[in-house]
Design a protein around this motif. Structure first.
Motif, PDB file in Angstrom:
ATOM      1  N   UNK A 125       0.843  -1.187   0.000  1.00  0.00           N
ATOM      2  CA  UNK A 125       0.000   0.000   0.000  1.00  0.00           C
ATOM      3  C   UNK A 125       0.880   1.239   0.000  1.00  0.00           C
ATOM      4  N   UNK A 126       0.450   2.252  -0.769  1.00  0.00           N
ATOM      5  CA  UNK A 126       1.168   3.516  -0.830  1.00  0.00           C
ATOM      6  C   UNK A 126       0.425   4.567  -0.003  1.00  0.00           C
ATOM      7  N   UNK A 127       1.205   5.422   0.662  1.00  0.00           N
ATOM      8  CA  UNK A 127       0.634   6.509   1.443  1.00  0.00           C
ATOM      9  C   UNK A 127       1.310   7.808   1.032  1.00  0.00           C
ATOM     10  N   UNK A 128       0.539   8.905   1.055  1.00  0.00           N
ATOM     11  CA  UNK A 128       1.055  10.171   0.589  1.00  0.00           C
ATOM     12  C   UNK A 128       0.716  11.290   1.565  1.00  0.00           C
ATOM     13  N   UNK A 129       1.534  12.332   1.521  1.00  0.00           N
ATOM     14  CA  UNK A 129       1.269  13.587   2.211  1.00  0.00           C
ATOM     15  C   UNK A 129       0.891  13.350   3.678  1.00  0.00           C
ATOM     16  N   UNK A 130      -0.264  13.910   4.113  1.00  0.00           N
ATOM     17  CA  UNK A 130      -0.645  13.830   5.523  1.00  0.00           C
ATOM     18  C   UNK A 130      -0.874  12.395   5.981  1.00  0.00           C
ATOM     19  N   UNK A 131      -1.339  11.520   5.082  1.00  0.00           N
ATOM     20  CA  UNK A 131      -1.546  10.119   5.455  1.00  0.00           C
ATOM     21  C   UNK A 131      -0.217   9.452   5.773  1.00  0.00           C
ATOM     22  N   UNK A 132       0.814   9.750   4.991  1.00  0.00           N
ATOM     23  CA  UNK A 132       2.142   9.198   5.267  1.00  0.00           C
ATOM     24  C   UNK A 132       2.690   9.741   6.580  1.00  0.00           C
ATOM     25  N   UNK A 133       2.481  11.025   6.835  1.00  0.00           N
ATOM     26  CA  UNK A 133       2.930  11.604   8.098  1.00  0.00           C
ATOM     27  C   UNK A 133       2.222  10.943   9.283  1.00  0.00           C
ATOM     28  N   UNK A 134       0.928  10.671   9.128  1.00  0.00           N
ATOM     29  CA  UNK A 134       0.155  10.092  10.223  1.00  0.00           C
ATOM     30  C   UNK A 134       0.650   8.699  10.594  1.00  0.00           C
ATOM     31  N   UNK A 135       0.991   7.910   9.599  1.00  0.00           N
ATOM     32  CA  UNK A 135       1.437   6.536   9.834  1.00  0.00           C
ATOM     33  C   UNK A 135       2.926   6.486  10.162  1.00  0.00           C
ATOM     34  N   UNK A 175       4.917   3.376   2.857  1.00  0.00           N
ATOM     35  CA  UNK A 175       4.377   2.109   2.346  1.00  0.00           C
ATOM     36  C   UNK A 175       3.998   1.216   3.521  1.00  0.00           C
ATOM     37  N   UNK A 176       3.011   0.362   3.294  1.00  0.00           N
ATOM     38  CA  UNK A 176       2.589  -0.621   4.278  1.00  0.00           C
ATOM     39  C   UNK A 176       2.396  -1.963   3.575  1.00  0.00           C
ATOM     40  N   UNK A 177       2.732  -3.020   4.277  1.00  0.00           N
ATOM     41  CA  UNK A 177       2.522  -4.373   3.760  1.00  0.00           C
ATOM     42  C   UNK A 177       1.407  -5.035   4.561  1.00  0.00           C
ATOM     43  N   UNK A 178       0.572  -5.804   3.873  1.00  0.00           N
ATOM     44  CA  UNK A 178      -0.494  -6.500   4.569  1.00  0.00           C
ATOM     45  C   UNK A 178      -1.316  -7.335   3.610  1.00  0.00           C
ATOM     46  N   UNK A 225     -11.001   0.968   8.397  1.00  0.00           N
ATOM     47  CA  UNK A 225     -11.282   0.698   9.807  1.00  0.00           C
ATOM     48  C   UNK A 225     -10.096   0.003  10.470  1.00  0.00           C
ATOM     49  N   UNK A 226      -9.519  -0.956   9.772  1.00  0.00           N
ATOM     50  CA  UNK A 226      -8.359  -1.676  10.306  1.00  0.00           C
ATOM     51  C   UNK A 226      -7.186  -0.718  10.516  1.00  0.00           C
ATOM     52  N   UNK A 227      -6.929   0.103   9.539  1.00  0.00           N
ATOM     53  CA  UNK A 227      -5.769   0.994   9.603  1.00  0.00           C
ATOM     54  C   UNK A 227      -5.923   2.064  10.673  1.00  0.00           C
ATOM     55  N   UNK A 228      -7.125   2.582  10.817  1.00  0.00           N
ATOM     56  CA  UNK A 228      -7.316   3.626  11.835  1.00  0.00           C
ATOM     57  C   UNK A 228      -7.219   3.056  13.248  1.00  0.00           C
ATOM     58  N   UNK A 229      -7.513   1.765  13.399  1.00  0.00           N
ATOM     59  CA  UNK A 229      -7.330   1.128  14.708  1.00  0.00           C
ATOM     60  C   UNK A 229      -5.841   0.907  14.990  1.00  0.00           C
ATOM     61  N   UNK A 230      -5.094   0.591  13.941  1.00  0.00           N
ATOM     62  CA  UNK A 230      -3.666   0.332  14.112  1.00  0.00           C
ATOM     63  C   UNK A 230      -2.870   1.625  14.274  1.00  0.00           C
ATOM     64  N   UNK A 231      -3.332   2.700  13.629  1.00  0.00           N
ATOM     65  CA  UNK A 231      -2.597   3.964  13.632  1.00  0.00           C
ATOM     66  C   UNK A 231      -3.529   5.080  14.109  1.00  0.00           C
ATOM     67  N   UNK A 232      -3.521   5.369  15.396  1.00  0.00           N
ATOM     68  CA  UNK A 232      -4.444   6.372  15.951  1.00  0.00           C
ATOM     69  C   UNK A 232      -4.347   7.731  15.268  1.00  0.00           C
ATOM     70  N   UNK A 233      -3.143   8.134  14.865  1.00  0.00           N
ATOM     71  CA  UNK A 233      -3.011   9.426  14.195  1.00  0.00           C
ATOM     72  C   UNK A 233      -3.770   9.456  12.873  1.00  0.00           C
TER      73      UNK A 233
END
Length: 230
Positions: free
Chosen positions: A1-11, A15-18, A30-38
C-alpha cells in the motif's frame, strides 16, 4: 500500500505491507485507523485508490491490487501529437506547454499558470512543497482532458504539475487549452483547474516562518513532522 502527504505523516511511513484481500475499502480503513491512531484523525477525509482509480467503500480488494490512501487534494491514440499530462520536478515553461495544444483548428489558446504566493490569510509562506501519486495523477489528468474534449468539441488540453520544493513566485502548475472559439477556451480552462483540485492526487505543504502543514488535512500539528520510515 502507498501513502502520501498527511496520510504518510500520520502513519510514519510511505508504504505498508499487509494481506487485505477479501476486505472492502471501508473495512481496510477501519483496520488501519485502529492500528494507527493518528490516521484516525484524518479518516473522515481519506479516499482509497485501487489500481490508480478512486474506489467506493464497498470495493472488495483482491490479491495484487495496488492500493493507496489519498488525502484530500490541495488525447487519443490516433493523435499524432497528443496533449501533455505530466508530473515533473523541473521548472515549467508556459510557452512550451501551450505549444503542445495549439493547432490549425484552434482559434484561441488559453494558458493558466499557478504560482507560489508569499502571503496567505495574513501568514507569510517561506516555500511550498508538493507531493503527488504520479501514476494516478497522470491518469486523472487524462480523464480531465477527456471531459473537456467531450464537453467542448475540438478542444485540446495539456496539464503539467511540478512537485518538490517550490520557491515564492515559481510556477506550480500550467494548464493550456486550445479551442476553436475563445469563450470555450475560458470555460474549459476553468473546468480543468477546478477538476484538478478535486480529483488529482497532488498535495501541498505550506512552510511558514513558524511552522508547516499539509493544506486541507484538517488535522493537528503534534505528530505531523516525525521522520518517515523507509
Amino acid at each position: 500500500m502507498k501513502l502520501f502527504a498527511a496520510a504518510a505523516d500520520a502513519v510514519g511511513r510511505r508504504t505498508l505491507e499487509g494481506d487485505w484481500a477479501g476486505r472492502t475499502t471501508a473495512q481496510l480503513l477501519e483496520i488501519l485507523t485502529q492500528q494507527y491512531p493518528n490516521l484516525a484523525r484524518l479518516a473522515p477525509v481519506l479516499s482509497v485508490a485501487v489500481n490508480r482509480e478512486y474506489a467506493p467503500a464497498d470495493r472488495v480488494l483482491a490479491d495484487g491490487d495496488e492500493v493507496a490512501l489519498i488525502p484530500p487534494v490541495s488525447g487519443g491514440a490516433d493523435d499524432p501529437e497528443p496533449p501533455l499530462f505530466a508530473i515533473t520536478t523541473e521548472p515549467l515553461s508556459a510557452d512550451e506547454i501551450a505549444a503542445r495544444v495549439t493547432n490549425p483548428h484552434s482559434g484561441a489558446t488559453l494558458v493558466f499558470v499557478g504560482t507560489v504566493r508569499e502571503w496567505t490569510r495574513g501568514r507569510r509562506t517561506v516555500y511550498l512543497e508538493y507531493e503527488a501519486y504520479p501514476e494516478m495523477a497522470v491518469a486523472q489528468m487524462e480523464q480531465i482532458g477527456r471531459e473537456i474534449a467531450e464537453r467542448w468539441p475540438g478542444a485540446r488540453t495539456a496539464i503539467v504539475h511540478r512537485v518538490g520544493r517550490l520557491e515564492i513566485g515559481e510556477a506550480s502548475v500550467v494548464i493550456a487549452v486550445a479551442t476553436p472559439h475563445r469563450a470555450d477556451a475560458f470555460e474549459a480552462c476553468r473546468h480543468a483547474i477546478e477538476r484538478l483540485k478535486q480529483i488529482v492526487p497532488i498535495w501541498k505543504k505550506e512552510v511558514w516562518e513558524d511552522g508547516e502543514a499539509w493544506v486541507g488535512s484538517q488535522i493537528g500539528p503534534d505528530w505531523m513532522h516525525q521522520p518517515l520510515k523507509e
